[in-house]
Design a protein around this motif. Sequence first.
Motif, mmCIF file in Angstrom:
data_model
loop_
_atom_site.group_PDB
_atom_site.id
_atom_site.type_symbol
_atom_site.label_atom_id
_atom_site.label_comp_id
_atom_site.label_asym_id
_atom_site.label_seq_id
_atom_site.Cartn_x
_atom_site.Cartn_y
_atom_site.Cartn_z
ATOM 1 N N GLU A 237 4.993 1.829 4.311
ATOM 2 C CA GLU A 237 5.992 2.513 5.127
ATOM 3 C C GLU A 237 7.299 1.731 5.149
ATOM 4 O OE1 GLU A 237 4.030 2.937 8.845
ATOM 5 O OE2 GLU A 237 2.917 4.740 8.252
ATOM 6 N N SER B 40 5.712 10.606 5.718
ATOM 7 C CA SER B 40 4.349 10.087 5.595
ATOM 8 C C SER B 40 4.160 9.471 4.221
ATOM 9 C CB SER B 40 3.318 11.213 5.799
ATOM 10 O OG SER B 40 3.454 12.199 4.789
ATOM 11 N N GLU C 76 0.763 9.092 1.745
ATOM 12 C CA GLU C 76 -0.598 9.595 1.667
ATOM 13 C C GLU C 76 -1.238 9.256 0.333
ATOM 14 O OE1 GLU C 76 -0.524 13.754 4.017
ATOM 15 O OE2 GLU C 76 0.822 13.699 2.285
#
Length: 329
Positions: free
Chosen positions: A55, A83, A85
């Motif tokens: 992140e 996000s 993923e």
Amino acid sequence: MTAPASNPSDVAGEARDTLSAGATLGGKAAKPVTVHPYDFNRPYRISTDRMRTLEAIFERLCKSLEAWLIGRVRKQVEFRLLSVEQKTFGEFTQTLPVPCASFGFEIVNAGGQKGVINSGDLFSFFVVDRLFGGAGKSSALSRTLTVIERMTVKLVVERIGSLLSEIWMDYVPLQIEITSFESVPEMVQAGSRQDPVLVANIEFYADGESALIPICLPFGVLDSFFSSIEQQRVKPMSGSDDERRVTRERAEGTLRSTNVEVSARLPRFTLPFRMVLGLPVGGVMATPISADTPMELWVGDEPRYRGVPGRSGTKLALRITEDVDATSR
């Protein structure tokens, strides 16, 4: 007479319900157990620590791309990380719109492994309209990009690729080269449908409209990042003595100029609620604490020192008297 035997499945179900409700075993309350499903076809490989690092990496990408694009389109835009993923490549292609604007890239220094950057229609048409002198309010059109539009958007996508190389430099070296373009999701080729990929979903925002820009990286090229037990965060300084001295002074200057939140707190005490309700703006509240009672100095969200309140000239001050033991924090 004896009662009929219960069904074994019913007994097992009752026992399971009893344990989940917190029954006592040996006089102690049983702790609830959380069971997560495990997919053997796609094992979960991203730990919590790695997710935080990912992140932070892609947040840097968003800020760098935002600063670069604002200077090109001369308009306020914003990029946000939604996000990060883990998916299979087949799942990634299923999320692409029809038509799409997917630029395939090759990681030259990783045996030709491939990834995808989908610029999306709204973002693509915004870039084209703005770079050609428009107001940047072009609405998303459900059509594929023309050759000229594709070459224009490719300039921005190439910049995204170079920024990806820069932010991953400390972890995995990536030499990214844009090699293809597809407008049909089924034609996007970057691996088999079962190959695991890392997908960063970045949101583009301008003039009240938003668009999704997913970036797909193959897991194979990131193996060294995920398989290492502890990522090396501090690297030895290289260069001559003068270069190391300048680097150290620069790092110390940056560290010393960093702002941290510092607060002085009184010890806890109790007051009648009616006294709190009757406090006016600017009022003075009497406490049961004596004037020489030590106060705690908090740095961030941790108590670090104790001190005595006083004055330094015309300002309130706190004279530090002792350090708070780390074991008592």
